[in-house]
Scaffold this motif. Structure first.
Motif, PDB file in Angstrom:
ATOM      1  N   ALA A  78       1.274  -1.563  -0.391  1.00 15.94           N
ATOM      2  CA  ALA A  78      -0.121   0.248  -0.163  1.00 15.94           C
ATOM      3  C   ALA A  78       0.720   1.679   0.300  1.00 15.94           C
ATOM      4  O   ALA A  78       0.057   2.257   0.010  1.00 15.94           O
ATOM      5  N   ALA A  79       1.773   0.828   0.624  1.00 22.59           N
ATOM      6  CA  ALA A  79       3.371   2.623   0.487  1.00 22.59           C
ATOM      7  C   ALA A  79       3.488   2.943  -0.921  1.00 22.59           C
ATOM      8  O   ALA A  79       3.211   3.635  -1.371  1.00 22.59           O
ATOM      9  N   VAL A  80       4.007   1.658  -1.416  1.00 27.51           N
ATOM     10  CA  VAL A  80       5.224   1.305  -2.672  1.00 27.51           C
ATOM     11  C   VAL A  80       3.834   2.385  -3.632  1.00 27.51           C
ATOM     12  O   VAL A  80       3.963   3.255  -4.494  1.00 27.51           O
ATOM     13  N   ALA A  81       2.410   1.846  -3.399  1.00 29.18           N
ATOM     14  CA  ALA A  81       1.384   2.195  -4.717  1.00 29.18           C
ATOM     15  C   ALA A  81       0.014   3.156  -4.653  1.00 29.18           C
ATOM     16  O   ALA A  81       0.492   3.803  -5.214  1.00 29.18           O
ATOM     17  N   THR A 185       3.617  11.093   8.037  1.00 30.35           N
ATOM     18  CA  THR A 185       2.746  11.202   8.254  1.00 30.35           C
ATOM     19  C   THR A 185       1.486  10.000   8.378  1.00 30.35           C
ATOM     20  O   THR A 185       0.813   9.429   9.190  1.00 30.35           O
ATOM     21  N   ALA A 186       1.453   9.605   6.999  1.00 31.68           N
ATOM     22  CA  ALA A 186       0.482   8.859   6.386  1.00 31.68           C
ATOM     23  C   ALA A 186       0.788   7.660   6.692  1.00 31.68           C
ATOM     24  O   ALA A 186       0.973   6.573   6.981  1.00 31.68           O
ATOM     25  N   MET A 187       2.664   6.997   6.711  1.00 30.06           N
ATOM     26  CA  MET A 187       2.969   6.288   7.214  1.00 30.06           C
ATOM     27  C   MET A 187       2.866   5.686   8.453  1.00 30.06           C
ATOM     28  O   MET A 187       2.656   4.062   8.985  1.00 30.06           O
ATOM     29  N   ARG A 188       2.959   6.835   9.249  1.00 34.06           N
ATOM     30  CA  ARG A 188       2.295   6.434  10.885  1.00 34.06           C
ATOM     31  C   ARG A 188       1.380   5.742  11.139  1.00 34.06           C
ATOM     32  O   ARG A 188       0.794   5.506  11.969  1.00 34.06           O
ATOM     33  N   VAL A 189       0.272   6.751  10.628  1.00 36.42           N
ATOM     34  CA  VAL A 189      -0.899   6.354  10.562  1.00 36.42           C
ATOM     35  C   VAL A 189      -1.650   5.659  10.049  1.00 36.42           C
ATOM     36  O   VAL A 189      -2.170   4.653  10.788  1.00 36.42           O
ATOM     37  N   ALA A 190      -0.670   5.164   9.202  1.00 33.85           N
ATOM     38  CA  ALA A 190      -1.777   3.662   8.493  1.00 33.85           C
ATOM     39  C   ALA A 190      -0.721   2.251   9.379  1.00 33.85           C
ATOM     40  O   ALA A 190      -1.354   0.790   9.161  1.00 33.85           O
ATOM     41  N   ALA A 191       0.620   3.029  10.158  1.00 31.63           N
ATOM     42  CA  ALA A 191       0.994   1.415  11.163  1.00 31.63           C
ATOM     43  C   ALA A 191      -0.057   0.688  12.422  1.00 31.63           C
ATOM     44  O   ALA A 191      -0.185  -0.555  11.169  1.00 31.63           O
TER      45      ALA A 191
END
Length: 263
Positions: A78-81, A185-191
């Motif tokens: 999801a991060a890459v895409a 921020t998006a990566m941290r919230v998604a974790a």
């Protein structure tokens, strides 16, 4: 007006946190003595005993590993895409126009609604769990990345272009550095959301992992084991959040907003 609130020291913060945990445990133990059925809310000693039984079982650690694999694999894809799509949306107006309606349509749909479709396609498998994780976190990552790209000052882009930078150089040296706080921020919230989706896939979809074990414990009426798994998931969530915050700060320590946090 100046705020009279002072930031507590690290020691005070830890002390307040410990007090909160102690009060919660007291309320839990008190509640377990007041419920009509002991199976409805097991006592702390019963849950601790069930947890000790779990940690010596190989199946428990396999379930933990599978849950982490589903969460991390889905998060990585999801991060890459999501970042790639977000960059394309933020840079190219045709891509933004082509995806706007689709993203607005998918945004309010909870990932759990897609679960029956995912089960029909993939069955109760690891792939189904990964797909659910991707669906649950890719759209927020895409939206945040696009917002970060659009927030980059157009003057900076034009200045870089006037100095003869290619489109690729502008992307790597201007756009991505400018959008990096949004992406971080998006990566941290998604974790932690990835962990939730992985558990939901197991509880409701039969995917392997802790979620499936939770469902089994509920079916057989082992509430002490169920609460033990809840404690494990809470610890995993805290560890995931702490790791994501640490990685975010390490990778973006050069940015002004993160230097301000460290000073």
């Amino acid at each position: 007006m100046k705020s009279h609130l002072t930031t507590p020291s690290r020691t005070a913060t830890l002390a307040y946190g410990a007090i909160g945990i102690i009060l919660l445990l007291i309320a839990w133990q008190w509640g377990s003595t007041k419920v009509v059925s002991k199976s409805a809310l097991p006592s702390i000693p019963d849950v601790v005993s069930a947890l000790r039984e779990l940690v010596v079982q190989g199946s428990f650690w396999i379930g933990v590993a599978l849950t982490l694999v589903i969460a991390l694999a889905g998060w990585a894809i999801a991060a890459v895409a999501g970042v790639a799509l977000g960059i394309a949306i933020g840079i190219f107006a045709p891509v933004q126009a082509a995806t706007r309606i689709l993203l607005e349509f998918l945004r309010p749909i909870p990932a759990i609604v897609i679960l029956p479709l995912a089960m029909m396609v993939f069955g109760p498998t690891t792939k189904m769990g990964i797909f659910l994780v991707i669906f649950g976190v890719m759209l927020p990552i895409t939206a945040q990345t696009a917002a970060g790209v659009e927030s980059v000052d157009p003057v900076m882009r034009n200045t870089a272009r006037s100095f003869g930078m290619s489109s690729r150089e502008i992307l790597w040296r201007v756009i991505l550095p400018g959008a990096s706080p949004y992406i971080g921020t998006a990566m941290r919230v998604a974790a932690p959301v990835t962990l939730i989706m992985a558990v939901v896939a197991g509880m409701l979809g039969g995917a392997p992992g802790i979620g499936n074990a939770l469902s089994v414990a509920q079916t057989v009426g082992r509430s002490d084991t169920l609460f033990a798994y809840v404690l494990v998931l809470g610890c995993m969530g805290m560890a995931t959040q702490a790791a994501s915050v640490s990685i975010e700060r390490r990778l973006l320590h050069w940015h002004s907003s993160y230097r301000g946090e460290q000073s």
